[in-house]
Design a protein around this motif. Structure first.
Motif, PDB file in Angstrom:
ATOM      1  N   UNK A 150       0.830  -1.215   0.000  1.00  0.00           N
ATOM      2  CA  UNK A 150       0.000   0.000   0.000  1.00  0.00           C
ATOM      3  C   UNK A 150       0.861   1.260   0.000  1.00  0.00           C
ATOM      4  N   UNK A 151       2.137   1.133   0.365  1.00  0.00           N
ATOM      5  CA  UNK A 151       3.023   2.303   0.337  1.00  0.00           C
ATOM      6  C   UNK A 151       3.323   2.749  -1.085  1.00  0.00           C
ATOM      7  N   UNK A 152       3.235   1.818  -2.058  1.00  0.00           N
ATOM      8  CA  UNK A 152       3.584   2.164  -3.412  1.00  0.00           C
ATOM      9  C   UNK A 152       5.084   2.334  -3.569  1.00  0.00           C
ATOM     10  N   UNK A 153       5.475   3.242  -4.449  1.00  0.00           N
ATOM     11  CA  UNK A 153       6.891   3.521  -4.704  1.00  0.00           C
ATOM     12  C   UNK A 153       7.274   4.789  -3.952  1.00  0.00           C
ATOM     13  N   UNK A 154       8.261   4.710  -3.058  1.00  0.00           N
ATOM     14  CA  UNK A 154       8.654   5.916  -2.304  1.00  0.00           C
ATOM     15  C   UNK A 154       9.078   7.044  -3.239  1.00  0.00           C
ATOM     16  N   UNK A 155       8.754   8.264  -2.855  1.00  0.00           N
ATOM     17  CA  UNK A 155       9.137   9.410  -3.669  1.00  0.00           C
ATOM     18  C   UNK A 155      10.641   9.623  -3.660  1.00  0.00           C
ATOM     19  N   UNK A 156      11.293   9.105  -2.627  1.00  0.00           N
ATOM     20  CA  UNK A 156      12.755   9.157  -2.558  1.00  0.00           C
ATOM     21  C   UNK A 156      13.277   7.733  -2.428  1.00  0.00           C
ATOM     22  N   UNK A 157      14.138   7.326  -3.347  1.00  0.00           N
ATOM     23  CA  UNK A 157      14.670   5.970  -3.313  1.00  0.00           C
ATOM     24  C   UNK A 157      15.411   5.725  -2.005  1.00  0.00           C
ATOM     25  N   UNK A 158      15.140   4.591  -1.384  1.00  0.00           N
ATOM     26  CA  UNK A 158      15.800   4.253  -0.134  1.00  0.00           C
ATOM     27  C   UNK A 158      15.155   4.879   1.081  1.00  0.00           C
ATOM     28  N   UNK A 159      13.977   5.473   0.891  1.00  0.00           N
ATOM     29  CA  UNK A 159      13.302   6.157   1.994  1.00  0.00           C
ATOM     30  C   UNK A 159      12.882   5.165   3.076  1.00  0.00           C
ATOM     31  N   UNK A 160      13.078   5.553   4.314  1.00  0.00           N
ATOM     32  CA  UNK A 160      12.598   4.767   5.442  1.00  0.00           C
ATOM     33  C   UNK A 160      11.116   5.086   5.625  1.00  0.00           C
ATOM     34  N   UNK A 161      10.294   4.037   5.558  1.00  0.00           N
ATOM     35  CA  UNK A 161       8.845   4.234   5.572  1.00  0.00           C
ATOM     36  C   UNK A 161       8.270   3.973   6.958  1.00  0.00           C
ATOM     37  N   UNK A 162       7.929   5.053   7.632  1.00  0.00           N
ATOM     38  CA  UNK A 162       7.151   4.943   8.858  1.00  0.00           C
ATOM     39  C   UNK A 162       5.674   5.009   8.480  1.00  0.00           C
ATOM     40  N   UNK A 163       4.820   4.729   9.435  1.00  0.00           N
ATOM     41  CA  UNK A 163       3.402   4.581   9.136  1.00  0.00           C
ATOM     42  C   UNK A 163       2.738   5.870   8.654  1.00  0.00           C
ATOM     43  N   UNK A 317      12.831   0.474  -0.673  1.00  0.00           N
ATOM     44  CA  UNK A 317      12.078   0.955   0.476  1.00  0.00           C
ATOM     45  C   UNK A 317      12.504   0.195   1.723  1.00  0.00           C
ATOM     46  N   UNK A 318      12.557   0.912   2.826  1.00  0.00           N
ATOM     47  CA  UNK A 318      12.948   0.307   4.095  1.00  0.00           C
ATOM     48  C   UNK A 318      11.840   0.554   5.114  1.00  0.00           C
ATOM     49  N   UNK A 319      11.098  -0.496   5.440  1.00  0.00           N
ATOM     50  CA  UNK A 319      10.058  -0.352   6.449  1.00  0.00           C
ATOM     51  C   UNK A 319      10.668  -0.171   7.830  1.00  0.00           C
ATOM     52  N   UNK A 320       9.994   0.613   8.639  1.00  0.00           N
ATOM     53  CA  UNK A 320      10.430   0.854  10.005  1.00  0.00           C
ATOM     54  C   UNK A 320       9.405   0.246  10.962  1.00  0.00           C
ATOM     55  N   UNK A 321       9.863  -0.590  11.895  1.00  0.00           N
ATOM     56  CA  UNK A 321       8.940  -1.290  12.801  1.00  0.00           C
ATOM     57  C   UNK A 321       8.956  -0.731  14.222  1.00  0.00           C
ATOM     58  N   UNK A 322       9.469   0.497  14.382  1.00  0.00           N
ATOM     59  CA  UNK A 322       9.571   1.079  15.721  1.00  0.00           C
ATOM     60  C   UNK A 322       8.221   1.136  16.429  1.00  0.00           C
ATOM     61  N   UNK A 323       7.174   1.473  15.685  1.00  0.00           N
ATOM     62  CA  UNK A 323       5.849   1.605  16.294  1.00  0.00           C
ATOM     63  C   UNK A 323       5.360   0.259  16.825  1.00  0.00           C
ATOM     64  N   UNK A 324       5.568  -0.800  16.058  1.00  0.00           N
ATOM     65  CA  UNK A 324       5.182  -2.143  16.509  1.00  0.00           C
ATOM     66  C   UNK A 324       6.036  -2.578  17.690  1.00  0.00           C
ATOM     67  N   UNK A 325       7.302  -2.234  17.654  1.00  0.00           N
ATOM     68  CA  UNK A 325       8.207  -2.609  18.743  1.00  0.00           C
ATOM     69  C   UNK A 325       7.818  -1.911  20.052  1.00  0.00           C
ATOM     70  N   UNK A 326       7.111  -0.792  19.961  1.00  0.00           N
ATOM     71  CA  UNK A 326       6.693  -0.084  21.174  1.00  0.00           C
ATOM     72  C   UNK A 326       5.678  -0.897  21.974  1.00  0.00           C
ATOM     73  N   UNK A 327       5.124  -1.953  21.348  1.00  0.00           N
ATOM     74  CA  UNK A 327       4.166  -2.828  22.031  1.00  0.00           C
ATOM     75  C   UNK A 327       4.851  -4.084  22.577  1.00  0.00           C
ATOM     76  N   UNK A 328       6.141  -3.973  22.830  1.00  0.00           N
ATOM     77  CA  UNK A 328       6.942  -5.075  23.387  1.00  0.00           C
ATOM     78  C   UNK A 328       7.012  -6.272  22.440  1.00  0.00           C
ATOM     79  N   UNK A 329       7.067  -5.973  21.142  1.00  0.00           N
ATOM     80  CA  UNK A 329       7.246  -6.996  20.110  1.00  0.00           C
ATOM     81  C   UNK A 329       8.614  -6.823  19.481  1.00  0.00           C
TER      82      UNK A 329
END
Length: 353
Positions: A150-163, A317-329
């Motif tokens: 659903x993120x599609x193609x980042x507008x900047x190559x190599x962009x870190x994708x937060x939610x 694209x580089x997904x960032x899982x910080x938000x999920x990790x905040x739930x002790x995952x």
């Protein structure tokens, strides 16, 4: 009746090792859609195994399109008194439940290209009904399985994708039938959360694979692993430049179960092993080395017309899982270990065919 694959069994025991994940489901009824898919089946199996281990008195209803297939797939537990299968069309399903894990959706790229209307229709109508059901039943929690696509193609190559970020999607490309419908379903989830208070959370899954997948699956992770096991070269029909964000099935299921009872209503969470983001070519070489034991090669054979293959566009694209990790995952399974487990699973399944 066939015994459960030993790799699947070990994976399930790994998932249920943290009893706290399952506390919220004590005495509750959980509806799982897409229950014959890899993720849905492993969620259902994990809930049943947790019930047996921790005496939770929960019940699981699996929505499937084919009861016979489901009975075969779950033959080792089909007689469980806490497991029920239903095949009522999703759009008209009306059932009492406390939690919903909605994972019913097409998953194969070629299908998106050949059946874009059905891809959209299945996603939108099924999700709408599950949200309506959640509103009617005043459920305690729901997780909608979305996708990193659903993120599609980042507008900047190599962009870190937060939610809170988003990329470009060509909505006039029928391959976007999957990605665009995921976007709209996410908007639907947020809208139901805000307008009706439905406690839905969104799991934006990276490519998820592992033991339990159908041997007929033809996605890239299965192609690579089968080739390596059969000592056949891995053939890439692209340059393999796209960066792949992945999650092994055990890590994905733990995240989904955590989100069912935790997290912020109406919010999306990336579910990925962000420390293991690699290019497709790099993954192919990893599989050739470790599963193929360095006895095969990675060969590039790029056709002139790629569009007919249904491949997603090249994405860095580089997904960032910080938000999920905040739930002790925390993701626990490396990419190397993921492919080694998948290979072991395939070998055992073939032995019993």
């Amino acid at each position: 009746m066939r015994a459960i694959n030993t790799v699947v069994e070990r994976d399930i025991q790994e998932i249920i090792s943290d009893s706290q994940i399952f506390d919220a489901f004590r005495g509750k009824l959980i509806l799982v859609t897409g229950a014959t898919g890899l993720i849905g089946s492993m969620v259902a199996r994990s809930l049943i195994a947790a019930n047996d281990a921790y005496h939770l008195s929960l019940r699981v209803i699996c929505h499937v399109r084919n009861i016979e297939k489901a009975h075969h797939m779950f033959s080792d537990i089909v007689d469980s008194d806490i497991l029920t299968f239903v095949d009522t069309p999703l759009e008209s399903l009306d059932i009492a439940c406390d939690y919903i894990m909605h994972g019913a959706a097409p998953t194969k790229s070629k299908y998106f290209v050949e059946h874009p209307v059905d891809t959209i229709r299945t996603s939108i109508h099924g999700t709408e009904r599950m949200l309506e059901l959640g509103k009617e039943q005043k459920i305690k929690g729901m997780v909608y399985l979305s996708s990193m696509e659903q993120y599609g193609v980042p507008y900047e190559s190599g962009q870190v994708m937060t939610e809170d970020r988003i990329g470009y999607l060509d909505h006039l490309n029928v391959r976007s039938s999957y990605s665009e419908s995921k976007r709209l379903c996410e908007c639907y989830c947020k809208s139901y959360a805000v307008e009706f208070g439905v406690p839905v959370k969104i799991a934006r899954l990276a490519q998820t694979f592992g033991a339990g997948v159908s041997l007929d699956d033809n996605r890239v992770f299965m192609q690579f692993t089968k080739n390596a096991l059969e000592r056949r070269n891995i053939i890439l029909h692209t340059k393999g430049d796209s960066m792949s964000n992945f999650c092994y099935i055990t890590d994905a299921v733990r995240a989904i179960l955590i989100l069912l009872s935790q997290g912020e209503v109406g919010e999306a969470y990336n579910v990925c092993h962000d420390e293991e983001t690699r290019s497709i070519a790099s993954i192919a070489n990893l599989v050739a080395c470790h599963v193929g034991e360095d006895k095969i090669s990675v060969i590039f054979d790029i056709p002139e017309n790629l569009s007919s293959f249904g491949y997603a566009p090249t994405v860095h694209m580089f997904l960032n899982s910080k938000k999920m990790r905040s739930l002790s995952w925390e993701p626990q399974v490396s990419m190397k270990e993921a492919y080694m487990r998948l290979a072991e699973y395939i070998k055992e399944e073939r032995h019993h065919e």
